[in-house]
Write a protein that holds these residues in place. Structure first.
Motif, PDB file in Angstrom:
ATOM      1  N   ASP A   6      56.413 -34.340  21.637  1.00 36.07           N
ATOM      2  CA  ASP A   6      56.886 -35.620  21.086  1.00 36.07           C
ATOM      3  C   ASP A   6      58.356 -35.548  20.683  1.00 36.07           C
ATOM      4  O   ASP A   6      59.131 -36.460  20.947  1.00 36.07           O
ATOM      5  CB  ASP A   6      56.031 -36.027  19.888  1.00 36.07           C
ATOM      6  CG  ASP A   6      54.622 -36.416  20.284  1.00 36.07           C
ATOM      7  OD1 ASP A   6      54.425 -36.803  21.449  1.00 36.07           O
ATOM      8  OD2 ASP A   6      53.726 -36.311  19.420  1.00 36.07           O
ATOM      9  N   SER A   7      58.746 -34.455  20.057  1.00 34.30           N
ATOM     10  CA  SER A   7      60.151 -34.322  19.657  1.00 34.30           C
ATOM     11  C   SER A   7      61.048 -34.152  20.876  1.00 34.30           C
ATOM     12  O   SER A   7      62.172 -34.655  20.900  1.00 34.30           O
ATOM     13  CB  SER A   7      60.325 -33.160  18.682  1.00 34.30           C
ATOM     14  OG  SER A   7      59.912 -31.953  19.266  1.00 34.30           O
ATOM     15  N   TYR A   8      60.537 -33.465  21.898  1.00 36.25           N
ATOM     16  CA  TYR A   8      61.291 -33.282  23.134  1.00 36.25           C
ATOM     17  C   TYR A   8      61.516 -34.628  23.822  1.00 36.25           C
ATOM     18  O   TYR A   8      62.626 -34.937  24.250  1.00 36.25           O
ATOM     19  CB  TYR A   8      60.501 -32.334  24.045  1.00 36.25           C
ATOM     20  CG  TYR A   8      61.195 -31.925  25.313  1.00 36.25           C
ATOM     21  CD1 TYR A   8      62.179 -30.949  25.313  1.00 36.25           C
ATOM     22  CD2 TYR A   8      60.850 -32.515  26.529  1.00 36.25           C
ATOM     23  CE1 TYR A   8      62.801 -30.556  26.474  1.00 36.25           C
ATOM     24  CE2 TYR A   8      61.475 -32.134  27.699  1.00 36.25           C
ATOM     25  CZ  TYR A   8      62.448 -31.159  27.663  1.00 36.25           C
ATOM     26  OH  TYR A   8      63.067 -30.778  28.816  1.00 36.25           O
ATOM     27  N   LYS A   9      60.473 -35.449  23.928  1.00 32.34           N
ATOM     28  CA  LYS A   9      60.594 -36.770  24.537  1.00 32.34           C
ATOM     29  C   LYS A   9      61.547 -37.649  23.739  1.00 32.34           C
ATOM     30  O   LYS A   9      62.367 -38.367  24.313  1.00 32.34           O
ATOM     31  CB  LYS A   9      59.226 -37.439  24.620  1.00 32.34           C
ATOM     32  CG  LYS A   9      58.372 -36.916  25.731  1.00 32.34           C
ATOM     33  CD  LYS A   9      57.045 -37.612  25.944  1.00 32.34           C
ATOM     34  CE  LYS A   9      56.663 -38.679  25.029  1.00 32.34           C
ATOM     35  NZ  LYS A   9      55.335 -39.242  25.245  1.00 32.34           N
ATOM     36  N   PHE A  16      69.163 -40.644  27.108  1.00 32.63           N
ATOM     37  CA  PHE A  16      69.143 -41.432  28.332  1.00 32.63           C
ATOM     38  C   PHE A  16      68.800 -42.887  28.079  1.00 32.63           C
ATOM     39  O   PHE A  16      68.345 -43.594  28.983  1.00 32.63           O
ATOM     40  CB  PHE A  16      68.154 -40.819  29.332  1.00 32.63           C
ATOM     41  CG  PHE A  16      68.665 -39.549  29.952  1.00 32.63           C
ATOM     42  CD1 PHE A  16      69.561 -39.596  30.993  1.00 32.63           C
ATOM     43  CD2 PHE A  16      68.253 -38.320  29.475  1.00 32.63           C
ATOM     44  CE1 PHE A  16      70.041 -38.433  31.564  1.00 32.63           C
ATOM     45  CE2 PHE A  16      68.724 -37.155  30.035  1.00 32.63           C
ATOM     46  CZ  PHE A  16      69.627 -37.207  31.080  1.00 32.63           C
ATOM     47  N   SER A  17      69.057 -43.374  26.893  1.00 31.17           N
ATOM     48  CA  SER A  17      68.744 -44.765  26.569  1.00 31.17           C
ATOM     49  C   SER A  17      69.583 -45.745  27.384  1.00 31.17           C
ATOM     50  O   SER A  17      69.184 -46.892  27.582  1.00 31.17           O
ATOM     51  CB  SER A  17      68.943 -45.019  25.081  1.00 31.17           C
ATOM     52  OG  SER A  17      70.292 -44.818  24.725  1.00 31.17           O
ATOM     53  N   ASN A  21      69.514 -50.149  30.637  1.00 30.64           N
ATOM     54  CA  ASN A  21      70.400 -51.202  31.139  1.00 30.64           C
ATOM     55  C   ASN A  21      70.213 -51.416  32.636  1.00 30.64           C
ATOM     56  O   ASN A  21      70.494 -52.488  33.156  1.00 30.64           O
ATOM     57  CB  ASN A  21      71.866 -50.857  30.874  1.00 30.64           C
ATOM     58  CG  ASN A  21      72.170 -50.761  29.400  1.00 30.64           C
ATOM     59  OD1 ASN A  21      71.467 -51.317  28.573  1.00 30.64           O
ATOM     60  ND2 ASN A  21      73.218 -50.039  29.061  1.00 30.64           N
ATOM     61  N   TYR A  22      69.772 -50.380  33.343  1.00 33.81           N
ATOM     62  CA  TYR A  22      69.644 -50.437  34.789  1.00 33.81           C
ATOM     63  C   TYR A  22      68.211 -50.654  35.250  1.00 33.81           C
ATOM     64  O   TYR A  22      67.932 -50.591  36.443  1.00 33.81           O
ATOM     65  CB  TYR A  22      70.183 -49.149  35.411  1.00 33.81           C
ATOM     66  CG  TYR A  22      71.634 -48.917  35.079  1.00 33.81           C
ATOM     67  CD1 TYR A  22      72.629 -49.660  35.686  1.00 33.81           C
ATOM     68  CD2 TYR A  22      72.009 -47.978  34.124  1.00 33.81           C
ATOM     69  CE1 TYR A  22      73.956 -49.470  35.375  1.00 33.81           C
ATOM     70  CE2 TYR A  22      73.340 -47.783  33.797  1.00 33.81           C
ATOM     71  CZ  TYR A  22      74.306 -48.527  34.437  1.00 33.81           C
ATOM     72  OH  TYR A  22      75.597 -48.343  34.123  1.00 33.81           O
TER      73      TYR A  22
END
Length: 65
Positions: A6-9, A16-17, A21-22
């Motif tokens: 969970d922390s990794y994700k 990569f937020s 937008n794409y």
């Protein structure tokens, strides 16, 4: 307590937020139509920066493919 996964994700989803937008270009309902030779020629004529590189690539592909 959150698991390692969970922390990794969460860590990578924050970095990569910008990809959200794409999402309308990446997750399309219908695929884009393939480019025709006239589309490529028009792009080469209109784009002064990338047009010459596309022209060289299209010449290379027509000779070696």
């Amino acid at each position: 307590m959150a698991s390692f996964w969970d922390s990794y994700k969460e860590f990578w989803s924050e970095r990569f937020s910008f990809l959200s937008n794409y999402s309308n270009a990446i997750q399309r309902d219908r695929p884009l139509h393939p480019w025709t030779d006239s589309d490529v020629d028009q792009f080469i004529a209109l784009d002064p920066v990338h047009g010459p590189a596309v022209m060289i690539l299209s010449l290379y592909l027509s000779v070696y493919m």
